[in-house]
Write a protein that holds these residues in place. Structure first.
Motif, short mmCIF file in Angstrom:
data_model
loop_
_atom_site.label_atom_id
_atom_site.label_comp_id
_atom_site.label_asym_id
_atom_site.label_seq_id
_atom_site.Cartn_x
_atom_site.Cartn_y
_atom_site.Cartn_z
N ASP A 119 5.00 54.72 93.32
CA ASP A 119 4.68 54.69 94.75
C ASP A 119 3.86 53.48 95.19
N ASP A 120 3.26 52.74 94.25
CA ASP A 120 2.20 51.80 94.59
C ASP A 120 2.61 50.37 94.27
N THR A 121 1.78 49.43 94.74
CA THR A 121 2.02 48.03 94.38
C THR A 121 1.96 47.82 92.87
N THR A 122 1.17 48.64 92.18
CA THR A 122 1.10 48.54 90.72
C THR A 122 2.42 48.91 90.06
N ASP A 123 3.29 49.64 90.78
CA ASP A 123 4.57 50.08 90.23
C ASP A 123 5.71 49.12 90.51
N GLU A 124 5.52 48.20 91.44
CA GLU A 124 6.63 47.34 91.83
C GLU A 124 7.22 46.51 90.68
N PRO A 125 6.40 45.93 89.80
CA PRO A 125 7.00 45.21 88.67
C PRO A 125 7.87 46.11 87.80
N ALA A 126 7.46 47.35 87.60
CA ALA A 126 8.24 48.28 86.78
C ALA A 126 9.51 48.73 87.51
N ALA A 179 11.15 46.91 89.67
CA ALA A 179 12.04 45.76 89.58
C ALA A 179 12.62 45.61 88.17
N TRP A 180 11.81 45.91 87.15
CA TRP A 180 12.28 45.81 85.77
C TRP A 180 13.42 46.79 85.52
N ALA A 181 13.27 48.03 86.01
CA ALA A 181 14.34 49.02 85.83
C ALA A 181 15.62 48.57 86.53
N GLU A 182 15.48 48.03 87.73
CA GLU A 182 16.66 47.56 88.47
C GLU A 182 17.34 46.40 87.74
N ALA A 183 16.56 45.56 87.08
CA ALA A 183 17.11 44.39 86.41
C ALA A 183 17.68 44.68 85.03
N HIS A 184 17.46 45.90 84.54
CA HIS A 184 17.92 46.25 83.19
C HIS A 184 18.90 47.42 83.23
N ASP A 185 19.82 47.34 84.19
CA ASP A 185 20.93 48.29 84.28
C ASP A 185 20.51 49.72 84.58
N GLY A 186 19.33 49.87 85.16
CA GLY A 186 18.89 51.18 85.60
C GLY A 186 18.58 51.14 87.08
N TYR A 187 17.61 51.93 87.52
CA TYR A 187 17.24 51.90 88.94
C TYR A 187 15.82 52.42 89.14
N GLY A 188 15.26 52.07 90.30
CA GLY A 188 13.93 52.52 90.68
C GLY A 188 14.00 53.53 91.80
N ILE A 189 12.96 54.37 91.85
CA ILE A 189 12.81 55.35 92.94
C ILE A 189 11.44 55.13 93.56
N LYS A 190 11.42 54.65 94.79
CA LYS A 190 10.18 54.42 95.52
C LYS A 190 9.75 55.73 96.17
N ILE A 191 8.51 56.15 95.90
CA ILE A 191 7.96 57.35 96.52
C ILE A 191 7.06 56.94 97.68
N SER A 210 10.13 47.90 98.91
CA SER A 210 10.17 48.09 97.46
C SER A 210 11.41 47.44 96.86
N ALA A 211 11.29 47.09 95.58
CA ALA A 211 12.44 46.61 94.82
C ALA A 211 13.36 47.76 94.42
N ALA A 212 12.89 48.98 94.59
CA ALA A 212 13.67 50.15 94.17
C ALA A 212 14.89 50.35 95.06
N ARG A 213 15.96 50.80 94.44
CA ARG A 213 17.21 51.06 95.15
C ARG A 213 17.17 52.38 95.92
N TYR A 214 16.37 53.33 95.41
CA TYR A 214 16.34 54.68 95.97
C TYR A 214 14.95 55.03 96.48
N HIS A 215 14.89 56.09 97.29
CA HIS A 215 13.65 56.46 97.96
C HIS A 215 13.53 57.98 98.07
N LEU A 216 12.29 58.47 97.87
CA LEU A 216 11.94 59.85 98.17
C LEU A 216 10.63 59.83 98.95
N ALA A 217 10.50 60.72 99.92
CA ALA A 217 9.39 60.63 100.86
C ALA A 217 8.04 60.99 100.25
#
Length: 246
Positions: free
Chosen positions: A198-205, A207-219, A224-231
């Motif tokens: 959810d935080d700025t501290t999570d953004e590098p991680a 982005a890392w998941a998105e860049a390594h054939d996975g995906y991020g979930i921004k809370i 965010s660099a994350a592809r997906y979102h939950l409120a």
């Protein structure tokens, strides 16, 4: 993005055979509290994590800026992988930081003294410390300036901005670095990294998941660099519970 709402979509169902799961703690698994020690842990959360870890053959880790001992206390009943202090300490793998920098005690004394003098909340951590200004957001600039002076005096530590807080952590450690180490473990081989934070501290991680054939979930809110979102964290917990029920 969703063409109709302009918002990022909710994540797909977790794939227990192909995904690896990495989860932040505060603001992600649990709601942010006024004080770090006041978080409320849903009664079934440790059990859900334990069941998920079993379904994923151990490819699940909690990755947090919290101290490891705090994570273990809050999530009793989950015995899987945990990474604390932004990657500096870990359970279930070799700790990345074998011992704290020699000037840790002096740094923590400076942070605690400033917090007491200025009426701020100080959070001591295993390998650093944080100053919280949630009770008075107008103090942000002042706190950040003080943190910058400490980072100059204590070069073994780096500034880590967070939600309504500024932290000093050991230099060279980050959540994306933690993911890079975790995915070298055998149970993560061949799996797609899925990171929720959810935080700025999570953004590098994220982005890392998105860049390594996975995906991020921004809370929560924010770019965010994350592809997906939950409120909210409860939405993530519902998503996790649905994976357990499959």
């Amino acid at each position: 993005m969703d063409d109709l709402t302009g918002k990022k979509p909710a994540p797909p169902a977790l794939d227990p055979d192909g995904d690896a799961l990495f989860l932040d703690f505060d603001g992600c698994l649990v709601e942010i509290a006024p004080r770090p020690d006041a978080v409320v842990i849903p009664e079934n959360l440790p059990q859900v994590l334990a069941h998920l870890s079993e379904q994923l053959n151990g490819a699940l880790a909690v990755v947090s800026g919290r101290s490891l001992h705090e994570l273990e206390r809050f999530l009793q009943g989950y015995d899987g992988l945990m990474v604390g202090s932004h990657g500096a300490e870990a359970r279930g793998m070799t700790p990345p930081l074998e011992e704290s920098p020699a000037d840790l005690a002096e740094l923590q004394a400076e942070l605690a003294g400033f917090a007491q003098e200025q009426g701020l909340l100080y959070e001591e951590k295993s390998h650093g410390g944080a100053l919280h200004f949630r009770s008075d957001p107008s103090r942000q600039d002042e706190v950040e300036r003080f943190a910058e002076t400490l980072a100059e005096r204590f070069p073994a530590f780096a500034i880590q901005p967070a939600k309504m807080a500024v932290e000093l952590r050991p230099d060279g450690f980050s959540k994306d670095g933690a993911l890079a180490l975790l995915t070298q473990l055998p149970q993560f081989a061949g799996r797609a990294p899925v990171y929720a934070g959810d935080d700025t501290t999570d953004e590098p991680a994220l982005a890392w998941a998105e860049a390594h054939d996975g995906y991020g979930i921004k809370i929560g809110d924010g770019e965010s660099a994350a592809r997906y979102h939950l409120a909210e964290p409860r939405n993530l917990r519902d998503w996790l519970a649905a994976a357990v029920e499959v």
